[in-house]
Structure formats: C-alpha cells, structure tokens
Design a protein around this motif. Structure first.
Motif, short mmCIF file in Angstrom:
data_model
loop_
_atom_site.label_atom_id
_atom_site.label_comp_id
_atom_site.label_asym_id
_atom_site.label_seq_id
_atom_site.Cartn_x
_atom_site.Cartn_y
_atom_site.Cartn_z
N PHE A 143 -6.29 5.10 -10.90
CA PHE A 143 -5.63 4.96 -9.60
C PHE A 143 -4.54 3.90 -9.74
CE2 PHE A 143 -9.91 6.34 -8.29
CZ PHE A 143 -9.61 7.29 -7.31
N ASN A 181 -2.20 1.70 -6.99
CA ASN A 181 -1.93 1.47 -5.56
C ASN A 181 -1.17 0.16 -5.37
OD1 ASN A 181 -1.89 1.30 -2.83
ND2 ASN A 181 -4.11 1.29 -2.54
N TYR A 215 -9.13 2.11 -4.95
CA TYR A 215 -9.54 3.46 -5.37
C TYR A 215 -10.05 4.24 -4.16
CZ TYR A 215 -14.32 1.53 -5.28
OH TYR A 215 -15.50 0.93 -4.89
N ILE A 239 -3.49 8.94 -10.32
CA ILE A 239 -3.51 9.11 -8.87
C ILE A 239 -2.76 7.93 -8.26
CG2 ILE A 239 -5.02 9.25 -6.85
CD1 ILE A 239 -7.16 10.29 -8.98
N LYS A 299 -0.79 6.04 -4.91
CA LYS A 299 -0.78 6.01 -3.44
C LYS A 299 0.64 5.90 -2.91
CE LYS A 299 -3.79 4.91 0.23
NZ LYS A 299 -5.01 4.22 0.60
N TRP A 313 -2.91 9.18 -1.15
CA TRP A 313 -3.03 9.37 -2.60
C TRP A 313 -2.39 10.70 -3.00
CZ3 TRP A 313 -4.59 5.23 -5.18
CH2 TRP A 313 -5.48 4.34 -4.60
N PHE A 372 -6.57 15.43 -4.52
CA PHE A 372 -5.44 14.53 -4.31
C PHE A 372 -4.09 15.25 -4.36
CE2 PHE A 372 -8.75 11.74 -6.14
CZ PHE A 372 -8.88 10.89 -5.05
#
Ligand SMILES: C[S@@+](CC[C@H](N)C(=O)[O-])C[C@H]1O[C@@H](n2cnc3c(N)ncnc32)[C@H](O)[C@@H]1O
Length: 357
Positions: free
Chosen positions: A72, A74, A81, A206, A208, A214, A286
């Motif tokens: 992840f 972000n 996550y 992944i 965001k 996401w 996602f």
C-alpha cells in the motif's frame, strides 16, 4: 533443616517480557486496525508490537497469499492499509457459513519482526493457506477433483509455452466464456491453458487517491493479454448483499458491492460481474472505474472440473509501470444523484455506473 523449596517459574523482568511478547505474537495479528490501536495505548511494549504489525500489513495487502507482495502507498491520510478478508482464489461459502470471521495478518514463522526502537525481536505464527481452515472449516474451494481428460500436454508453441490438446477444443467463446484446463490436466499448473490459475504473476501496488480512494496500479510493465486477477461471482455477491442489507440498519456499516453488467454480442443477454469491496476479496477490489474502458478487460473463465466460472481481468493493452489499472464498471445513464466519477479520462461522463444507472 528445611526441605528445599519447589522450583519457581522465572520471575525476572526478561522472562516475563518474553512470555508477554509470545502472547502478543499469537493475538495481535488477528486484531482489526481499531483493536490494534486500542491495544497500542495500553503500554510501550504493545505500542511497539502493534506499530510493527501495522508496518508489516502495509507492505503486503495479499497477506503472503500471492506470488509477490502487493504494498500500500498512502500520502493522502493516516490509514496505512485497507483492512479486509483476503481470498487468494475464488471461494464459495458452504451452507453452514453465515459470516466472515477473522483472518491472521502478521508475519509468518520464517520472518522475524524487529520491534522498532526496542532492538528485540519476535517470530510469529505462519500465515498460510491453512488460514482458511481456521475460519471454522466452513469454506470450500471452487475446484473439485475432476478435470479434463488430457493425459499429457507436450505440444510446445513457438514462444515455448507448453500447450495442451484442450486448447484446440472449442470453448464457449460465443457465450463470452473462455475454457481452461483443470487440476487433473496432465501438464499440471505449467499448462499453457491454465493462465488464470497460477495466482497473480505481475507486480502490483495499491495507491490512495484523495478522490477515488485506493486504486490498483502496475508496479512493472505489463504486456497486453496478461492475466491480472479475478473477481467474485454473482451468486456469492447476492448472498453478501443480503447480509449487508441486514447490517445496513447499523449507521456505522456501509457496503461497497459493485455490480458490473457486460452485454454479450448477441444483445439478448448480459453478464453480471461483481466486485464486493466490503469485507472480502483479493486485489481486484481496488480496481477503479474509467469511462474510457480503462486498460483491463474482463473474461469469464471456466476451468475444467470447476463448479463455477471465474471472472478474470486481463490487460487489454500494454500497461506501463506506474499506470493505474482500470476498467469500465458498465453503462452509465447519467442521474442527478449518481456518485461523481473522477476517472480523469477525456470521455469521462462525470457519474459512476451503479446498480441503479
Ligand atoms: C471496487 S471499489 C474500488 C476501490 C476503492 N477506490 C477503494 O478505496 O476501496 C469501487 C469504489 O471506488 C470508488 N471509485 C471507483 N472508480 C472511481 C472513479 N472513477 N471516480 C470516483 N470514485 C471511484 C467508488 O467509491 C466505488 O464505489
């Protein structure tokens, strides 16, 4: 003379903290993010252990179920996550199962966690496919033991892919369904006709976005036609929708069940595709929508011997490293109350497709 006193268990600080960490090892990986946050407020040791689990989780959304970790990224908010029940391949619930239970999400026994700042370390229980069984034995794999009747797959194509006689058989392509060999195929998983059964073969991440949430991105160049991942079936999605409808009375619960309809060339029928992003799934949960059709195509794949067909994503064009993976959720009829689309494509219609559009 007094008799010797019985041996006492070790009472020193080191022994106690070791036992304490061992307990934390067993329990923390089963906790939700909220529970982890609560536990981390109790003492320094648990704060460090919870922080370590959080770091670990943000490094691999797939909980070690896939061939590569899927990290992840972000930079938008404080949630490192997304928490959900990971299913590496399609599973259907048996009649006895009514809810999704907890899933282990921590390092496996071969990995050792170094607790930040403490210098100490601890190893944890393994996260293996057996995690499925720990849910009460109520989940069954879609594949059964029967399969195609090929004895050997020895045809080798020009690009060195081991071929299978099944590839020459006519599938249900006219129905929008592709046929693959099953588990009893003589050339096993290397078979050129079992592309979607080897798990995810490309590196993904992944990321965001402030408006779309996401999204799934390519972490490497992906060739057109490569298998990406698979989705859930209608039957499973409908069953979940019923559960979510019941839970919806709770203000804190919101579901994210997405239904995609694909019209077949005949024009008389359509395929219904579902992504249930609410509680369980794989990385397909996602994948965001793009009004221009994006860079993925969905194909219904029927494996020989499997009880249900599987909905799979393939790259519909070559995809560059760092590109977001998207597809069209379906036909859009613009409605004043529809959710806003932020796909950013030239053909964006401004509204997301939904069950009601
Ligand atoms: C299958 S989920 C995709 C993953 C989701 N973004 C997340 O954070 O979990 C579908 C949801 O993502 C969001 N989404 C997907 N595509 C979008 C788009 N083009 N514009 C805005 N939101 C989008 C919507 O909230 C939609 O209900």
């Amino acid at each position: 003379m007094l008799p010797p006193s019985p041996k006492k268990p070790p009472q020193n600080k080191l022994g106690l903290s070791h036992a304490f960490l061992q307990c934390a090892d067993l329990i923390l990986p089963w906790l939700t993010p909220q529970e982890l946050a609560n536990v981390s407020l109790t003492c320094k040791t648990l704060h460090r252990a919870a922080h370590s689990i959080t770091l670990y989780r943000s490094l691999d959304a797939s909980r070690s179920f896939e061939n590569f970790p899927i990290p992840f990224h972000n930079t938008v908010d404080q949630y490192p996550y997304a928490y959900f029940f990971y299913t590496p391949s399609q599973i259907i619930p048996s009649s006895s199962s009514s809810s999704l239970n907890r899933q282990f999400w921590g390092p496996n026994s071969s990995q050792t966690l170094v607790l930040p700042d403490s210098g100490s370390s601890y190893a944890e229980m393994g996260c293996t496919l057996d995690s499925m069984d720990l849910l009460g034995g109520s989940w069954v794999s879609v594949m059964d033991e029967s399969g195609c009747e090929c004895e050997r797959c020895e045809k080798v194509s020009e690009d060195n892919v081991i071929g299978c006689p099944c590839m020459e058989l006519e599938g249900d392509e006219g129905m929008g369904i592709r046929s693959e060999c099953g588990p009893s195929c003589g050339c096993r998983l290397e078979c050129g006709n079992r592309l979607s059964q080897r798990g995810i073969q490309v590196q993904l991440k992944i990321v965001k976005d402030v408006r779309k949430g996401w999204g799934l991105y390519a972490a490497q160049w992906i060739q057109q036609g490569q298998f990406i991942c698979e989705l859930l079936t209608t039957k499973e999605a409908r069953r979940r929708q019923q559960i979510y409808d019941k839970l919806a009375s709770d203000d804190h619960f919101s579901s994210a069940l997405l239904v995609v309809r694909e019209h077949l060339p005949s024009g008389n029928a359509c395929l219904r595709i579902n992504i249930d992003a609410t509680r369980a799934g794989n990385v397909a949960r996602f994948i965001n929508h793009s009004c221009d059709g994006g860079n993925l195509s969905t194909v219904l794949v029927r494996s020989s011997g499997a009880l249900l067909p599987r909905l799979c994503f393939f790259a519909s064009k070559d995809i560059k490293e760092g590109e977001e993976l998207t597809f069209s959720y379906g036909e859009i009829r613009v409605q004043p109350k529809g959710s806003k689309c932020f796909c950013g494509s030239f053909s964006c219609l401004g509204t997301l497709p939904s069950e009601h559009t």
